[in-house]
Design a protein around this motif. Structure first.
Motif, PDB file in Angstrom:
ATOM      1  N   PHE A 159       6.334  -0.219   1.974  1.00 25.05           N
ATOM      2  CA  PHE A 159       7.094  -0.331   0.860  1.00 25.05           C
ATOM      3  C   PHE A 159       7.829  -1.594   0.704  1.00 25.05           C
ATOM      4  O   PHE A 159       8.010  -2.207  -0.401  1.00 25.05           O
ATOM      5  N   GLY A 160       8.645  -2.083   1.797  1.00 19.33           N
ATOM      6  CA  GLY A 160       9.259  -3.381   1.810  1.00 19.33           C
ATOM      7  C   GLY A 160       8.260  -4.409   1.376  1.00 19.33           C
ATOM      8  O   GLY A 160       8.849  -5.392   0.639  1.00 19.33           O
ATOM      9  N   HIS A 161       7.137  -4.509   1.998  1.00 14.77           N
ATOM     10  CA  HIS A 161       6.184  -5.773   1.494  1.00 14.77           C
ATOM     11  C   HIS A 161       6.098  -5.594   0.054  1.00 14.77           C
ATOM     12  O   HIS A 161       5.833  -6.847  -0.610  1.00 14.77           O
ATOM     13  N   SER A 162       5.795  -4.395  -0.688  1.00 14.23           N
ATOM     14  CA  SER A 162       5.471  -4.464  -1.884  1.00 14.23           C
ATOM     15  C   SER A 162       6.673  -4.626  -2.785  1.00 14.23           C
ATOM     16  O   SER A 162       6.498  -5.465  -3.770  1.00 14.23           O
ATOM     17  N   LEU A 163       7.870  -4.506  -2.316  1.00  5.32           N
ATOM     18  CA  LEU A 163       9.177  -4.821  -2.963  1.00  5.32           C
ATOM     19  C   LEU A 163       9.075  -6.365  -3.037  1.00  5.32           C
ATOM     20  O   LEU A 163       9.328  -7.070  -4.156  1.00  5.32           O
ATOM     21  N   TYR A 164       9.275  -6.946  -1.947  1.00  7.55           N
ATOM     22  CA  TYR A 164       9.299  -8.422  -1.993  1.00  7.55           C
ATOM     23  C   TYR A 164       8.199  -9.216  -2.144  1.00  7.55           C
ATOM     24  O   TYR A 164       8.432 -10.140  -2.671  1.00  7.55           O
ATOM     25  N   GLY A 165       7.136  -8.537  -2.562  1.00  8.18           N
ATOM     26  CA  GLY A 165       6.100  -8.948  -3.142  1.00  8.18           C
ATOM     27  C   GLY A 165       6.118  -9.056  -4.685  1.00  8.18           C
ATOM     28  O   GLY A 165       5.125  -9.340  -5.397  1.00  8.18           O
ATOM     29  N   GLY A 166       7.087  -8.454  -5.284  1.00 10.51           N
ATOM     30  CA  GLY A 166       7.256  -8.288  -6.620  1.00 10.51           C
ATOM     31  C   GLY A 166       6.460  -7.259  -7.443  1.00 10.51           C
ATOM     32  O   GLY A 166       6.429  -7.342  -8.525  1.00 10.51           O
TER      33      GLY A 166
ATOM     34  N   ILE B 269      16.570   4.522  -5.775  1.00  5.09           N
ATOM     35  CA  ILE B 269      15.820   5.282  -7.055  1.00  5.09           C
ATOM     36  C   ILE B 269      14.323   4.679  -6.901  1.00  5.09           C
ATOM     37  O   ILE B 269      13.554   5.720  -7.216  1.00  5.09           O
ATOM     38  N   GLU B 270      14.062   3.427  -6.439  1.00  4.48           N
ATOM     39  CA  GLU B 270      12.756   3.034  -6.339  1.00  4.48           C
ATOM     40  C   GLU B 270      11.993   3.723  -5.158  1.00  4.48           C
ATOM     41  O   GLU B 270      10.740   4.077  -5.209  1.00  4.48           O
ATOM     42  N   THR B 271      12.750   4.032  -4.335  1.00  5.32           N
ATOM     43  CA  THR B 271      12.179   4.827  -3.000  1.00  5.32           C
ATOM     44  C   THR B 271      11.895   6.156  -3.393  1.00  5.32           C
ATOM     45  O   THR B 271      10.738   6.624  -3.220  1.00  5.32           O
ATOM     46  N   PHE B 272      12.617   6.872  -4.400  1.00  2.10           N
ATOM     47  CA  PHE B 272      12.590   8.210  -4.837  1.00  2.10           C
ATOM     48  C   PHE B 272      11.267   8.028  -5.928  1.00  2.10           C
ATOM     49  O   PHE B 272      10.506   8.869  -5.783  1.00  2.10           O
ATOM     50  N   GLU B 273      11.114   6.975  -6.430  1.00  2.00           N
ATOM     51  CA  GLU B 273       9.950   6.976  -7.595  1.00  2.00           C
ATOM     52  C   GLU B 273       8.649   7.007  -6.537  1.00  2.00           C
ATOM     53  O   GLU B 273       7.644   7.581  -7.030  1.00  2.00           O
ATOM     54  N   PHE B 274       8.797   6.055  -5.643  1.00  2.00           N
ATOM     55  CA  PHE B 274       7.677   5.725  -4.732  1.00  2.00           C
ATOM     56  C   PHE B 274       7.060   7.362  -4.045  1.00  2.00           C
ATOM     57  O   PHE B 274       5.955   7.565  -4.095  1.00  2.00           O
ATOM     58  N   PHE B 275       8.266   8.091  -3.527  1.00  2.60           N
ATOM     59  CA  PHE B 275       7.821   9.208  -2.991  1.00  2.60           C
ATOM     60  C   PHE B 275       7.022  10.561  -3.981  1.00  2.60           C
ATOM     61  O   PHE B 275       6.338  11.016  -3.805  1.00  2.60           O
ATOM     62  N   TYR B 276       7.993  10.020  -5.069  1.00  3.38           N
ATOM     63  CA  TYR B 276       7.559  11.203  -6.397  1.00  3.38           C
ATOM     64  C   TYR B 276       6.213  10.817  -6.477  1.00  3.38           C
ATOM     65  O   TYR B 276       5.352  11.726  -6.698  1.00  3.38           O
ATOM     66  N   ALA B 277       5.558   9.474  -6.705  1.00  5.11           N
ATOM     67  CA  ALA B 277       4.339   9.127  -6.702  1.00  5.11           C
ATOM     68  C   ALA B 277       3.175   9.744  -5.963  1.00  5.11           C
ATOM     69  O   ALA B 277       2.340  10.195  -6.301  1.00  5.11           O
ATOM     70  N   LEU B 278       3.718   9.728  -4.685  1.00  2.00           N
ATOM     71  CA  LEU B 278       2.837  10.162  -3.479  1.00  2.00           C
ATOM     72  C   LEU B 278       2.632  11.836  -3.665  1.00  2.00           C
ATOM     73  O   LEU B 278       1.599  12.228  -3.635  1.00  2.00           O
ATOM     74  N   VAL B 279       3.579  12.330  -3.866  1.00  2.00           N
ATOM     75  CA  VAL B 279       3.728  14.102  -3.817  1.00  2.00           C
ATOM     76  C   VAL B 279       3.192  14.628  -5.209  1.00  2.00           C
ATOM     77  O   VAL B 279       2.275  15.490  -5.022  1.00  2.00           O
ATOM     78  N   GLU B 280       3.070  13.796  -6.312  1.00  2.00           N
ATOM     79  CA  GLU B 280       2.812  14.364  -7.615  1.00  2.00           C
ATOM     80  C   GLU B 280       1.227  14.022  -7.361  1.00  2.00           C
ATOM     81  O   GLU B 280       0.309  14.895  -8.093  1.00  2.00           O
ATOM     82  N   ALA B 281       0.671  12.870  -6.798  1.00  2.00           N
ATOM     83  CA  ALA B 281      -0.699  12.618  -6.626  1.00  2.00           C
ATOM     84  C   ALA B 281      -1.330  13.610  -5.688  1.00  2.00           C
ATOM     85  O   ALA B 281      -2.653  13.447  -5.654  1.00  2.00           O
TER      86      ALA B 281
END
Length: 336
Positions: free
Chosen positions: A208-215, A255-267
């Motif tokens: 998650f952190g690599h993705s964040l600071y990679g833009g 919020i972005e952490t929430f969106e990330f986990f939502y994407a995983l669960v929803e998929a």
């Protein structure tokens, strides 16, 4: 509660990289923050964390010569399982590169180290071998032939995947550090490399952190990898977006952490929710406990999310409506 209100009430499996419980060193505290911690000591610390079930182990074990049987015994004693093995192909030995080292003998040594790690992972019953070739890249313009670095990287991982067809290999991409630029630097570049490898058992570990600071948007990156059935694992943490700070999950970007986990669960993604935090000055057991508690709260919020309303807001791309819906799930209804 109706189906659109709850996605999946199954509690995820929580894990952590074993380095979470180790000694941390930087260029200002070269003797380390805290005393050295060997592999068995780190496993014992991990065993103190409530709700922690699996760990990612670095290889070679510390001290060198520690057997898989010894590690297995301490894991069992602490009620833990090894989910992965991470070969140390990023240390000073490979400072000029692992798979991309200009020295052919060094490149072969990296592949042999990963092979020994894979054999240990097989014996431990791990889900995957993690590849983080942090020294594979470049620092200056014109330093290297980019075509050659790409070929070295693709060929090495393909060779490993073909040598161990019964194992999965997860590439952890990162924009930079320790090299100023890394070969596997983004979700798109890594997926492109995997496609070129043409093997079924190579995928991505999305940090998650690599993705964040990679833009990137971590949620978008996750969906991209999932759409190609290549999301093998995740690591979660947080940062200020300018560096890989590896702070406690959710401490900066809830919020972005929430969106990330939502994407995983929803998929319907079923992997481990795994911590990759670096508690330099904090108690490692408490930091892991806090990180897992945050993830459990986020999971409850994801399950309570009004999915039908969110999908309607997203179809119309109504940003404010979507924010109200996710804030209700994460923080509770607004009462004025």
């Amino acid at each position: 509660m109706s189906d659109h209100k709850r996605i999946d009430m199954q509690v995820p499996v929580f894990g952590a990289g074993i380095w979470h419980f180790g000694q941390y060193v930087d260029r200002y505290a070269t003797d380390g923050y805290g005393p050295p911690v060997n592999t068995l000591e780190a496993i014992n610390l991990a065993g103190k964390v409530e709700d922690l079930s699996v760990v990612d182990l670095t290889y070679p074990f510390d001290p060198v010569g520690l057997s898989v049987a010894d590690v297995t015994g301490v894991l069992k004693m602490n009620g833990l399982r090894a989910v992965a093995v991470t070969p140390q192909i990023y240390t000073r030995r490979f400072s000029r590169g692992a798979f991309t080292n200009p020295d052919a003998d060094a490149r072969r040594a990296a592949i042999e180290l990963v092979s020994r790690s894979a054999e240990a992972a097989r014996e431990l019953g791990c889900d995957y071998v993690k590849l983080w070739p942090g020294q594979d890249g470049w620092d200056y313009p014109f330093q290297a032939d980019h075509r050659q670095l790409w070929k070295f990287s693709v060929d090495a991982v393909r060779e490993l995947a073909e040598t161990f067809p019964d194992l999965r290999f997860a590439i952890e991409y990162k924009p930079r550090e320790p090299r100023n630029a890394m070969v596997f630097s983004s979700v798109a570049r890594t997926l492109l490399a995997i496609e070129e490898m043409g093997v079924p058992n190579v995928g991505i570990l999305l940090d998650f952190g690599h993705s964040l600071y990679g833009g990137e948007s971590p949620a978008d990156a996750a969906r991209l990898a999932i759409s190609r059935n290549r999301l093998f694992a995740i690591d979660v943490n947080d940062n200020y977006r300018g560096w890989d700070d590896d702070m406690v999950v959710g401490s900066m970007h809830p919020i972005e952490t929430f969106e990330f986990f939502y994407a995983l669960v929803e998929a319907g993604w079923q992997g481990v929710w795994q911590l990759d935090q670096f508690p330099f000055r904090e108690d490692s057991v408490q930091a892991a406990t806090d990180g897992i508690r945050v993830m459990k709260r986020i999971h409850r919020a994801v399950c309570a999310l009004d999915r039908q309303a969110l999908q309607a807001a997203q179809r119309s791309q109504d940003a404010l409506a979507a924010q109200r819906i996710i804030q209700n799930a994460l923080y509770g209804p607004y009462e004025g």
